[in-house]
Scaffold this motif. Structure first.
Motif, mmCIF file in Angstrom:
data_model
loop_
_atom_site.group_PDB
_atom_site.id
_atom_site.type_symbol
_atom_site.label_atom_id
_atom_site.label_comp_id
_atom_site.label_asym_id
_atom_site.label_seq_id
_atom_site.Cartn_x
_atom_site.Cartn_y
_atom_site.Cartn_z
ATOM 1 N N GLY A 83 0.824 -1.196 0.000
ATOM 2 C CA GLY A 83 0.000 0.000 0.000
ATOM 3 C C GLY A 83 0.857 1.243 0.000
ATOM 4 N N GLN A 99 2.661 -0.320 -6.442
ATOM 5 C CA GLN A 99 1.376 -0.921 -6.077
ATOM 6 C C GLN A 99 0.731 -1.624 -7.262
ATOM 7 O OE1 GLN A 99 -1.167 1.348 -3.216
ATOM 8 N NE2 GLN A 99 0.467 2.876 -3.360
ATOM 9 N N ASN A 103 0.316 -5.517 -6.599
ATOM 10 C CA ASN A 103 -1.077 -5.868 -6.337
ATOM 11 C C ASN A 103 -1.794 -6.441 -7.543
ATOM 12 O OD1 ASN A 103 -0.503 -4.770 -3.845
ATOM 13 N ND2 ASN A 103 -1.660 -2.888 -4.175
ATOM 14 N N SER A 130 -9.579 -6.064 -1.820
ATOM 15 C CA SER A 130 -9.833 -5.108 -0.741
ATOM 16 C C SER A 130 -11.206 -4.513 -0.977
ATOM 17 C CB SER A 130 -8.788 -3.984 -0.754
ATOM 18 O OG SER A 130 -9.192 -2.890 0.053
ATOM 19 N N ALA A 140 -5.702 7.578 -1.785
ATOM 20 C CA ALA A 140 -5.195 6.204 -1.868
ATOM 21 C C ALA A 140 -5.565 5.614 -3.218
ATOM 22 C CB ALA A 140 -5.760 5.362 -0.740
ATOM 23 N N TYR A 143 -3.892 2.206 -4.601
ATOM 24 C CA TYR A 143 -4.335 0.968 -3.974
ATOM 25 C C TYR A 143 -5.717 0.566 -4.500
ATOM 26 C CZ TYR A 143 -4.781 -2.586 -0.355
ATOM 27 O OH TYR A 143 -4.920 -3.782 0.309
ATOM 28 N N SER A 146 -5.417 -0.527 -8.176
ATOM 29 C CA SER A 146 -4.774 -1.834 -8.347
ATOM 30 C C SER A 146 -5.700 -2.959 -7.906
ATOM 31 C CB SER A 146 -3.467 -1.883 -7.561
ATOM 32 O OG SER A 146 -3.679 -1.796 -6.157
ATOM 33 N N LYS A 147 -6.465 -2.752 -6.844
ATOM 34 C CA LYS A 147 -7.356 -3.804 -6.367
ATOM 35 C C LYS A 147 -8.595 -3.927 -7.247
ATOM 36 C CE LYS A 147 -4.989 -5.279 -2.817
ATOM 37 N NZ LYS A 147 -4.479 -6.666 -2.732
ATOM 38 N N THR A 183 1.322 5.089 4.762
ATOM 39 C CA THR A 183 0.165 5.987 4.718
ATOM 40 C C THR A 183 0.052 6.771 6.022
ATOM 41 O OG1 THR A 183 -0.992 4.480 3.226
ATOM 42 C CG2 THR A 183 -2.334 6.088 4.410
#
Length: 274
Positions: A83, A99, A103, A130, A140, A143, A146-147, A183
């Protein structure tokens, strides 16, 4: 896969918060487990093969070595992840690239390398995504992107190989782990935005995905998680409103004042609210 006894399991990110617990849980259930992580070694008797999953040249031979060691492969758990803060308004930097590499692309290339063995065994692959894949948060972006892309990859893969290989996605919320350290160091802690949940619940959800009679498509890790996923899918405007309200509360409380990466969002918010 109605049970795990003598099942052959490969877990990526084996040395991390989820990985260690997964290796222990699969082993306790009677599975034969091999882990993959950047540094080789062992975790409570589980062998861990060293591999940089962002290096396309190293992944296929390491996966082949794991399959050879296990004598086949029944389950791949794509657990490795990183992350870090990444405002969407700023150009992508090394944090963003890493990331996306870890990820998304690492899971993609690991799965591709493992698919012949999984198909031969009529096995399964589980992706640890996630809730931010469906409920993105500001600051963010990498993240969440990517998820969400990982979920899209899993959906496409299911169409291609689903007759022979089960494909499941698990959606944890925030779990206390080092993945959030960078973070928090940037003054962008998720505290008060995302409700923490215990790692044991995430592990249990992954085991459910692995042992259900039919591979489930999507697996929430908590009852609240099921509600959040339903909101995100069926009432996205309402979900956005809830996120905006939570973020506005944090801004009003001054929680982001010391975060340089939040400066643009703070300026616009205060301009809009007078």
């Amino acid at each position: 896969m109605s049970g795990l006894d003598q099942r052959r399991v490969l877990v990526t990110g084996a040395s991390g918060t989820f990985g260690r617990q997964l290796c222990a849980a699969f082993t306790a259930a009677g599975a034969r487990v091999v882990g993959v992580d950047r540094q080789p070694g062992s975790i409570d008797g589980v062998p861990v093969l060293g591999c940089d999953l962002t290096d396309p040249a190293t992944v296929p031979p390491v996966v082949a070595a794991a399959v050879d060691r296990l004598g086949g492969l029944d389950l791949l758990v794509n657990n490795a992840g990183v992350g870090g803060p990444a405002p969407a308004e700023l150009p992508p930097d090394e944090v963003v690239r890493q990331q996306l590499e870890v990820n998304l692309l690492a899971a993609w290339r690991t799965t591709a390398a493992a698919l012949p063995a999984l198909e031969a065994a009529r096995g399964r692959v589980v992706f640890v995504a996630s809730r931010m894949a469906l409920l993105p948060l500001p600051l963010a972006a990498a993240y969440g992107v990517s998820k969400r892309a990982l979920v899209a990859y899993a959906d496409a893969l299911r169409h291609e190989v689903g007759t022979h290989v089960g494909v499941s996605v698990v959606y944890p919320s925030m779990v206390a782990s080092p993945i959030h350290d960078s973070t928090a160091d940037a003054g962008l802690s998720l505290e008060g935005v995302s409700r923490p949940e215990p790692v044991q619940g995430v592990v249990a959800a992954i085991l459910r995905a692995a042992t259900a009679r039919r591979a489930p498509r999507d697996v929430a890790t908590t009852r609240r998680g099921r509600l959040e996923l339903a909101f995100a899918r069926h009432a996205p405007t309402l979900a956005d409103r809830l996120v905006r309200r939570t973020v506005a509360t944090r801004i009003a409380a001054g929680d982001l004042d010391a975060a340089p990466l939040a400066a643009g969002m703070l300026r616009r918010h205060r301009d809009a609210t007078g």
